[in-house]
Design a protein around this motif. Structure first.
Motif, PDB file in Angstrom:
ATOM      1  N   GLN A 108       0.861  -1.188   0.000  1.00  0.00           N
ATOM      2  CA  GLN A 108       0.000   0.000   0.000  1.00  0.00           C
ATOM      3  C   GLN A 108       0.895   1.236   0.000  1.00  0.00           C
ATOM      4  OE1 GLN A 108      -3.439   0.475   0.010  1.00  0.00           O
ATOM      5  NE2 GLN A 108      -3.557  -1.704  -0.486  1.00  0.00           N
ATOM      6  N   PHE A 109       0.486   2.246  -0.731  1.00  0.00           N
ATOM      7  CA  PHE A 109       1.245   3.493  -0.791  1.00  0.00           C
ATOM      8  C   PHE A 109       0.388   4.600  -0.191  1.00  0.00           C
ATOM      9  CE2 PHE A 109       2.747   0.696  -4.081  1.00  0.00           C
ATOM     10  CZ  PHE A 109       4.128   0.806  -3.994  1.00  0.00           C
ATOM     11  N   GLU A 110       0.815   5.051   0.960  1.00  0.00           N
ATOM     12  CA  GLU A 110      -0.009   6.000   1.704  1.00  0.00           C
ATOM     13  C   GLU A 110      -0.095   7.351   0.993  1.00  0.00           C
ATOM     14  OE1 GLU A 110       0.136   8.138   5.960  1.00  0.00           O
ATOM     15  OE2 GLU A 110       1.399   6.345   5.758  1.00  0.00           O
ATOM     16  N   THR A 111       1.063   7.864   0.594  1.00  0.00           N
ATOM     17  CA  THR A 111       1.116   9.202   0.012  1.00  0.00           C
ATOM     18  C   THR A 111       1.707   9.141  -1.388  1.00  0.00           C
ATOM     19  OG1 THR A 111       1.747   9.856   2.227  1.00  0.00           O
ATOM     20  CG2 THR A 111       1.798  11.563   0.563  1.00  0.00           C
ATOM     21  N   ALA A 112       0.957   9.624  -2.364  1.00  0.00           N
ATOM     22  CA  ALA A 112       1.441   9.591  -3.742  1.00  0.00           C
ATOM     23  C   ALA A 112       1.409  10.985  -4.343  1.00  0.00           C
ATOM     24  CB  ALA A 112       0.584   8.644  -4.576  1.00  0.00           C
ATOM     25  N   ALA A 113       2.249  11.193  -5.351  1.00  0.00           N
ATOM     26  CA  ALA A 113       2.213  12.450  -6.098  1.00  0.00           C
ATOM     27  C   ALA A 113       2.193  12.142  -7.585  1.00  0.00           C
ATOM     28  CB  ALA A 113       3.414  13.320  -5.750  1.00  0.00           C
ATOM     29  N   GLU A 114       1.295  12.803  -8.279  1.00  0.00           N
ATOM     30  CA  GLU A 114       1.288  12.730  -9.741  1.00  0.00           C
ATOM     31  C   GLU A 114       1.968  13.986 -10.250  1.00  0.00           C
ATOM     32  OE1 GLU A 114      -2.087  12.388 -13.193  1.00  0.00           O
ATOM     33  OE2 GLU A 114      -1.736  14.256 -12.134  1.00  0.00           O
ATOM     34  N   ILE A 115       3.043  13.790 -11.016  1.00  0.00           N
ATOM     35  CA  ILE A 115       3.871  14.926 -11.414  1.00  0.00           C
ATOM     36  C   ILE A 115       3.601  15.287 -12.872  1.00  0.00           C
ATOM     37  CG2 ILE A 115       6.264  15.708 -11.613  1.00  0.00           C
ATOM     38  CD1 ILE A 115       6.751  13.440  -9.386  1.00  0.00           C
ATOM     39  N   HIS A 116       2.984  16.393 -13.081  1.00  0.00           N
ATOM     40  CA  HIS A 116       2.660  16.918 -14.406  1.00  0.00           C
ATOM     41  C   HIS A 116       1.893  15.912 -15.260  1.00  0.00           C
ATOM     42  CE1 HIS A 116       4.817  20.459 -13.340  1.00  0.00           C
ATOM     43  NE2 HIS A 116       5.823  19.724 -12.953  1.00  0.00           N
ATOM     44  N   GLY A 117       0.730  15.547 -14.763  1.00  0.00           N
ATOM     45  CA  GLY A 117      -0.101  14.556 -15.442  1.00  0.00           C
ATOM     46  C   GLY A 117      -1.220  15.168 -16.276  1.00  0.00           C
ATOM     47  N   HIS A 147      -0.071  24.798 -13.911  1.00  0.00           N
ATOM     48  CA  HIS A 147      -1.152  25.776 -13.932  1.00  0.00           C
ATOM     49  C   HIS A 147      -2.393  25.203 -13.245  1.00  0.00           C
ATOM     50  CE1 HIS A 147      -3.979  28.763 -15.375  1.00  0.00           C
ATOM     51  NE2 HIS A 147      -2.964  29.469 -15.864  1.00  0.00           N
ATOM     52  N   ALA A 148      -3.090  26.059 -12.496  1.00  0.00           N
ATOM     53  CA  ALA A 148      -4.262  25.598 -11.751  1.00  0.00           C
ATOM     54  C   ALA A 148      -5.412  25.181 -12.662  1.00  0.00           C
ATOM     55  CB  ALA A 148      -4.719  26.691 -10.786  1.00  0.00           C
ATOM     56  N   ALA A 149      -5.354  25.570 -13.937  1.00  0.00           N
ATOM     57  CA  ALA A 149      -6.430  25.194 -14.860  1.00  0.00           C
ATOM     58  C   ALA A 149      -6.509  23.683 -15.069  1.00  0.00           C
ATOM     59  CB  ALA A 149      -6.220  25.888 -16.207  1.00  0.00           C
ATOM     60  N   PHE A 150      -5.434  22.956 -14.725  1.00  0.00           N
ATOM     61  CA  PHE A 150      -5.432  21.504 -14.907  1.00  0.00           C
ATOM     62  C   PHE A 150      -6.074  20.777 -13.724  1.00  0.00           C
ATOM     63  CE2 PHE A 150      -1.745  22.936 -17.454  1.00  0.00           C
ATOM     64  CZ  PHE A 150      -2.125  22.430 -18.689  1.00  0.00           C
ATOM     65  N   ALA A 151      -6.449  21.509 -12.691  1.00  0.00           N
ATOM     66  CA  ALA A 151      -7.021  20.877 -11.499  1.00  0.00           C
ATOM     67  C   ALA A 151      -8.474  20.510 -11.730  1.00  0.00           C
ATOM     68  CB  ALA A 151      -6.899  21.820 -10.308  1.00  0.00           C
ATOM     69  N   ALA A 152      -8.908  19.419 -11.117  1.00  0.00           N
ATOM     70  CA  ALA A 152     -10.318  19.064 -11.100  1.00  0.00           C
ATOM     71  C   ALA A 152     -10.807  19.305  -9.675  1.00  0.00           C
ATOM     72  CB  ALA A 152     -10.496  17.606 -11.498  1.00  0.00           C
ATOM     73  N   PRO A 153     -12.124  19.599  -9.518  1.00  0.00           N
ATOM     74  CA  PRO A 153     -12.619  19.865  -8.172  1.00  0.00           C
ATOM     75  C   PRO A 153     -12.304  18.702  -7.227  1.00  0.00           C
ATOM     76  CG  PRO A 153     -14.308  20.310  -9.828  1.00  0.00           C
ATOM     77  CD  PRO A 153     -13.164  19.672 -10.542  1.00  0.00           C
ATOM     78  N   GLY A 154     -11.837  19.043  -6.037  1.00  0.00           N
ATOM     79  CA  GLY A 154     -11.556  18.004  -5.047  1.00  0.00           C
ATOM     80  C   GLY A 154     -10.140  17.449  -5.095  1.00  0.00           C
ATOM     81  N   ASP A 155      -9.373  17.798  -6.122  1.00  0.00           N
ATOM     82  CA  ASP A 155      -7.991  17.323  -6.193  1.00  0.00           C
ATOM     83  C   ASP A 155      -7.139  17.988  -5.121  1.00  0.00           C
ATOM     84  OD1 ASP A 155      -8.431  15.763  -8.381  1.00  0.00           O
ATOM     85  OD2 ASP A 155      -7.537  17.131  -9.851  1.00  0.00           O
ATOM     86  N   ALA A 156      -6.251  17.210  -4.505  1.00  0.00           N
ATOM     87  CA  ALA A 156      -5.173  17.825  -3.722  1.00  0.00           C
ATOM     88  C   ALA A 156      -4.161  18.270  -4.764  1.00  0.00           C
ATOM     89  CB  ALA A 156      -4.560  16.820  -2.768  1.00  0.00           C
ATOM     90  N   PHE A 157      -3.880  19.552  -4.830  1.00  0.00           N
ATOM     91  CA  PHE A 157      -3.237  20.094  -6.028  1.00  0.00           C
ATOM     92  C   PHE A 157      -2.291  21.218  -5.653  1.00  0.00           C
ATOM     93  CE2 PHE A 157      -3.013  22.357 -10.033  1.00  0.00           C
ATOM     94  CZ  PHE A 157      -3.193  21.369 -10.998  1.00  0.00           C
ATOM     95  N   PRO A 205      -3.839  20.796   5.435  1.00  0.00           N
ATOM     96  CA  PRO A 205      -2.586  20.639   6.203  1.00  0.00           C
ATOM     97  C   PRO A 205      -1.743  19.450   5.721  1.00  0.00           C
ATOM     98  CG  PRO A 205      -4.523  20.587   7.661  1.00  0.00           C
ATOM     99  CD  PRO A 205      -5.038  20.716   6.268  1.00  0.00           C
ATOM    100  N   LYS A 206      -2.403  18.417   5.250  1.00  0.00           N
ATOM    101  CA  LYS A 206      -1.679  17.246   4.726  1.00  0.00           C
ATOM    102  C   LYS A 206      -0.827  17.638   3.513  1.00  0.00           C
ATOM    103  CE  LYS A 206      -2.436  13.269   6.766  1.00  0.00           C
ATOM    104  NZ  LYS A 206      -3.753  12.881   7.237  1.00  0.00           N
ATOM    105  N   LEU A 207      -1.386  18.526   2.701  1.00  0.00           N
ATOM    106  CA  LEU A 207      -0.678  19.001   1.519  1.00  0.00           C
ATOM    107  C   LEU A 207       0.538  19.834   1.943  1.00  0.00           C
ATOM    108  CD1 LEU A 207      -0.713  19.215  -1.578  1.00  0.00           C
ATOM    109  CD2 LEU A 207      -2.302  21.103  -1.389  1.00  0.00           C
ATOM    110  N   LEU A 208       0.316  20.652   2.991  1.00  0.00           N
ATOM    111  CA  LEU A 208       1.409  21.506   3.469  1.00  0.00           C
ATOM    112  C   LEU A 208       2.598  20.704   3.961  1.00  0.00           C
ATOM    113  CD1 LEU A 208      -0.214  24.490   5.358  1.00  0.00           C
ATOM    114  CD2 LEU A 208       0.892  24.430   3.128  1.00  0.00           C
ATOM    115  N   GLU A 209       2.321  19.534   4.529  1.00  0.00           N
ATOM    116  CA  GLU A 209       3.412  18.686   5.021  1.00  0.00           C
ATOM    117  C   GLU A 209       4.345  18.245   3.897  1.00  0.00           C
ATOM    118  OE1 GLU A 209       2.049  15.284   7.237  1.00  0.00           O
ATOM    119  OE2 GLU A 209       0.765  16.580   8.464  1.00  0.00           O
ATOM    120  N   LEU A 210       3.787  18.105   2.704  1.00  0.00           N
ATOM    121  CA  LEU A 210       4.577  17.612   1.576  1.00  0.00           C
ATOM    122  C   LEU A 210       5.376  18.696   0.884  1.00  0.00           C
ATOM    123  CD1 LEU A 210       2.090  15.378  -0.458  1.00  0.00           C
ATOM    124  CD2 LEU A 210       3.800  14.639   1.178  1.00  0.00           C
ATOM    125  N   LEU A 211       4.842  19.908   0.921  1.00  0.00           N
ATOM    126  CA  LEU A 211       5.369  20.930   0.010  1.00  0.00           C
ATOM    127  C   LEU A 211       6.569  21.680   0.564  1.00  0.00           C
ATOM    128  CD1 LEU A 211       2.014  22.447  -1.301  1.00  0.00           C
ATOM    129  CD2 LEU A 211       3.459  20.723  -2.392  1.00  0.00           C
TER     130      LEU A 211
END
Lengths: 295, 62
Positions: free
Chosen positions: A50-59, A83-93, B10-16
């Motif tokens: 399991q991967f707790e924390t993931a990041a998508e980089i320039h997707g 750019h924020a225009a690539f965000a969808a509502p609810g994304d951690a971004f 805050p979770k996001l802030l921890e990463l950045l």
């Protein structure tokens, strides 16, 4: 902190091309990204972890982030874009420059780069930044278009330009060789590096439809050294003619090749398998060789 | 800018970290900015999205 190397890609133009596809009336052509996203998700699904924390980089639009979430293997995914225009509502971004990763060292378990590393000027630097952002035993997954991608288009544009102007300028970006990508993974300090390649052949009515799709992917020529001279219709008519002559199927449609390199590597951790230290062998090499020749 | 949009997970802030210096960022709730002390830059947060671009950041003087 400007990159001291000569920039191959005009990053402002890369972003402009991508943004334009979001605002255009024709929907973005995201079939390659969809394929890559599914392929990456498939690869993640077989990792018993399991991967707790993931990041998508320039997707781009986040297709890969959503495909990875759907595997149930990751807790939370943060998307990073220019750019924020690539965000969808609810994304951690978060928004950051294409080649400056805004991630704390050893902060994520999984990094995913879907079809964007080929647009970086300092690609080795990006690999290193990604490795640093990973926790020990964290996983890096990426899809990178490789050599042979758009080879047909490269060939006919070059030929046309030579014919019509007596010179040539770069019109298709250079794509990395799979061996170089493997070497980059190792150089950046990734353990257990794996690379493989899938080739997709896409068929079009003509060069014009292919070029329309490339624009709708946000992949119009972003090279710094691109020619600024506008090309006339006659140029593209000749290029389309050559394309049809050289790369068409019996039904008259033309082929375009996309070779996608999939790669994975792990941030080093002591639990991982490693080669033994030199001199620590318990069996003589000569014995091993002798055993082999006897059977 | 409305205040309600000026918060960040805050979770996001921890990463950045600051993309420029890779230094830590501190969240200033009063201005709704992420401050990179080393880069002397304050990055805005819009609709919960940290905008960590130098072109969008405010330079800090002191």
């Amino acid at each position: 902190m400007e990159c001291s190397l000569e920039a191959i890609f005009d990053q402002a133009l890369v972003e402009k091309n991508r943004l334009r596809t979001l605002r255009s009336e024709t929907p973005p052509a995201d079939f390659l990204l969809k394929i890559a996203a599914e392929e990456l998700a498939e690869r993640l699904a077989v990792v018993e972890r399991q991967f707790e924390t993931a990041a998508e980089i320039h997707g781009y639009t986040g297709l890969a982030a959503r495909a990875l979430l759907a595997t149930g293997k990751i807790g939370k995914v943060t998307r990073i874009e220019t750019h924020a225009a690539f965000a969808a509502p609810g994304d951690a971004f978060a928004t950051a420059p294409l080649e400056q990763l805004p991630l704390e060292p050893a902060s994520i378990n999984l990094a995913v780069s879907p079809l964007s590393l080929h647009l970086t000027n300092d690609t080795p630097g990006m690999f290193v930044q990604i490795r640093r952002a990973l926790k020990p035993d964290g996983l890096f997954l990426a899809a990178v278009p490789g050599a042979d991608t758009l080879q047909e288009l490269r060939d006919v544009l070059l030929q046309t330009e030579v014919e019509m102007t007596g010179g040539a300028s770069p019109r298709v970006i250079p794509f990395a060789d799979i061996r170089d990508i493997g070497a980059l993974l190792q150089r950046a300090g990734f353990a257990l590096p794996v690379t493989d390649k899938e080739t997709y052949t896409v068929r079009y009515d003509s060069l014009f439809e292919l070029m329309r799709d490339l624009r709708a992917m946000g992949m119009a020529n972003p090279l710094t050294a691109r020619s600024r001279k506008p090309l006339g219709r006659s140029f593209f008519l000749r290029a389309a003619e050559l394309y049809a002559q050289r790369y068409s199927d019996p039904d008259g449609r033309v082929r375009a090749n996309f070779s996608i390199i999939y790669l994975s590597g792990w941030a080093p951790h002591e639990s991982q398998q490693k080669p033994l230290k030199p001199g620590s062998a318990k069996t003589r090499l000569a014995d091993a060789l002798k055993a082999k020749t006897l059977d | 800018m409305e205040n309600k949009t000026n918060s960040v997970d805050p979770k996001l802030l921890e990463l950045l970290v600051c993309p420029l210096t890779k230094g830590r960022l501190s969240w200033h709730a009063d201005t709704g900015e992420l401050v990179s002390e080393r880069a002397k830059l304050a990055y805005p947060v819009r609709d919960g999205i940290p905008i960590m671009l130098i072109s969008e950041a405010r330079e800090l003087k002191d």
